[in-house]
Design a protein around this motif. Structure first.
Motif, PDB file in Angstrom:
ATOM      1  N   GLN A 118       0.827  -1.198   0.000  1.00 13.71           N
ATOM      2  CA  GLN A 118       0.000   0.000   0.000  1.00 13.71           C
ATOM      3  C   GLN A 118       0.867   1.255   0.000  1.00 13.71           C
ATOM      4  N   ALA A 119       1.941   1.243   0.791  1.00 15.32           N
ATOM      5  CA  ALA A 119       2.842   2.394   0.833  1.00 15.32           C
ATOM      6  C   ALA A 119       3.504   2.622  -0.520  1.00 15.32           C
ATOM      7  N   VAL A 120       3.945   1.544  -1.168  1.00  7.25           N
ATOM      8  CA  VAL A 120       4.578   1.655  -2.485  1.00  7.25           C
ATOM      9  C   VAL A 120       3.612   2.263  -3.488  1.00  7.25           C
ATOM     10  N   MET A 121       2.388   1.781  -3.498  1.00  9.52           N
ATOM     11  CA  MET A 121       1.401   2.262  -4.465  1.00  9.52           C
ATOM     12  C   MET A 121       1.109   3.748  -4.253  1.00  9.52           C
ATOM     13  N   GLY A 122       0.894   4.139  -3.009  1.00 16.23           N
ATOM     14  CA  GLY A 122       0.593   5.536  -2.729  1.00 16.23           C
ATOM     15  C   GLY A 122       1.747   6.456  -3.030  1.00 16.23           C
ATOM     16  N   MET A 123       2.966   6.042  -2.674  1.00 11.68           N
ATOM     17  CA  MET A 123       4.132   6.879  -2.926  1.00 11.68           C
ATOM     18  C   MET A 123       4.438   6.977  -4.411  1.00 11.68           C
ATOM     19  N   ALA A 124       4.285   5.869  -5.134  1.00 11.51           N
ATOM     20  CA  ALA A 124       4.548   5.901  -6.572  1.00 11.51           C
ATOM     21  C   ALA A 124       3.602   6.861  -7.278  1.00 11.51           C
ATOM     22  N   LYS A 125       2.363   6.883  -6.842  1.00 12.83           N
ATOM     23  CA  LYS A 125       1.368   7.750  -7.468  1.00 12.83           C
ATOM     24  C   LYS A 125       1.737   9.230  -7.319  1.00 12.83           C
ATOM     25  N   SER A 126       2.243   9.595  -6.132  1.00 15.06           N
ATOM     26  CA  SER A 126       2.526  11.011  -5.884  1.00 15.06           C
ATOM     27  C   SER A 126       3.961  11.412  -6.218  1.00 15.06           C
TER      28      SER A 126
END
Length: 386
Positions: A118-126
């Protein structure tokens, strides 16, 4: 002061973004210690610096309200509840030798896969909004997988900053009036110099003396000094420093990381668990609090040192570009950590994958509290004897 932050330390679940929301409600809306513009400016500074952003905001709020003792009270109140809880968990792991390999603790390791994903997905998006930064993240992940050491991770982050300085394009920030936090430029410069001296000097001292305590302090200080992007990114830097050396086993490491998701406050309090779980001369309460201080010291030196210079620093286009590259590289480092050690140590069967996938769905799509998801995963793993 201490009571206000202690209350937040007991109740602030949900990670750094949620913490910043709690801080705004308590100190901008309810107590009116500062206005929205000053608070937003402070948050921007702490997002810009390495380290735990929510803890740094808390330190700066305490500093602006009641000076140096205020900063200490803010940090202690917000940090100690989760640190004490994790030290007690470490005692449990040490007391019952089978706990680290039990099905319940395996559930904590499995849910850690979902949390990091979840952290990877959110950080990659921003942090990777264009092809260049997405490419940097992928390249960083491949490099860290090829050279899985703390030095390799630091080198990748540095190279990301170098590439970003000359290739990343960012929008120029608008000037803002910065609030006075009572720190002079002389004191700020001294703190920043001390930050750099310790970053270089602690590993040198540890190498010269061969002291396990000095080596551990150096590892945790470096992790606290170089982590961009939130608490989850500290995972690979610390893992490469404490597991290969034999200070803690990988099972014990990941069990503590899973448990850290279930407590309020900053994820950096994971350091207290590891210090308590280590063997002598560290271990127990002394080890836990020693490495907790080592992890948070660079955050304090950076935020207090940068406050007098913040507006000048943040307006420099080259600095903003470099930070864009650093943040993209950080995403890549976390992607590599998601595979090794998180995935490789936790996902062994179809049932493990199914439990992790269910936890990921609850976190991302169901928006269920991480506390509930972690507890549920531990219970399910225990019931099914995974």
């Amino acid at each position: 002061m201490l009571a206000a932050f202690f209350k937040l330390g007991l109740t602030s679940f949900g990670g750094p973004v949620a913490h910043l929301g709690y801080f705004r409600t308590e100190f901008v809306e309810r107590r009116r210690w500062l206005d929205d513009r000053s608070y937003s400016d402070l948050v921007a500074l702490c997002q810009f610096l390495p380290g735990p952003a929510s803890s740094q905001v808390g330190m700066a709020l305490g500093l602006g309200r009641a000076g140096w003792l205020g900063a200490l009270a803010a940090w202690a109140g917000f940090t100690l509840p989760s640190a004490v809880a994790l030290i007690l968990f470490a005692f449990g792991v040490a007391e019952w030798s089978g706990l680290a390999s039990s099905s319940v603790v395996h559930g904590l390791k499995v849910v850690a896969v979902a949390v990091v994903a979840q952290a990877v997905m959110g950080m990659a998006k921003s942090l990777c909004p264009d092809r260049l930064r997405a490419g940097l993240a992928v390249s960083a992940a491949l490099a860290v997988l090829a050279v899985p050491t703390a030095l390799g991770q630091v080198a990748v982050i540095a190279l990301g900053g170098l590439v970003g300085r000359f290739a990343v394009r960012v929008d120029q920030l608008q000037p803002a009036t910065h609030r006075d936090y009572g720190v002079s430029k002389t004191v700020g410069a001294t703190l920043l110099v001390l930050f750099g001296v310790l970053l270089i000097g602690l590993p040198a001292f540890a190498a010269a003396t061969g002291s396990m305590v000095a080596s551990a302090i150096a590892v945790f200080y470096k992790a606290g000094a170089l982590v961009f992007g939130g608490g989850h990114v500290v995972l690979p830097l610390i893992q490469s420093g404490v597991v290969p050396t034999g200070w803690v086993s990988n099972d014990t490491f990941l069990a503590g990381y899973g448990a850290a998701q279930a407590v309020p406050g900053p994820l950096f309090t994971f350091a207290a668990y590891l210090g308590a779980a280590m063997h002598a001369p560290l271990g127990g309460w002394v080890g836990g609090f020693t490495l907790l201080l080592a992890m948070f010291l660079p955050a304090f030196l950076l935020v207090a040192g940068a406050l007098p210079f913040w507006e000048t620093i943040r307006q420099r286009g080259g600095v903003q570009q470099a930070m864009g590259g650093v943040n993209a590289a950080v995403v890549g480092v976390l992607v590599a950590a998601l595979y090794d050690p998180v995935w490789t140590s936790a996902i062994h069967t179809k049932a493990d994958f199914g439990l992790s996938l269910a936890a990921f769905g609850l976190l991302v799509f169901g928006r269920v509290s991480p506390v509930v998801v972690v507890a549920a995963a531990a219970v399910v793993a225990g019931a099914l004897q995974l």
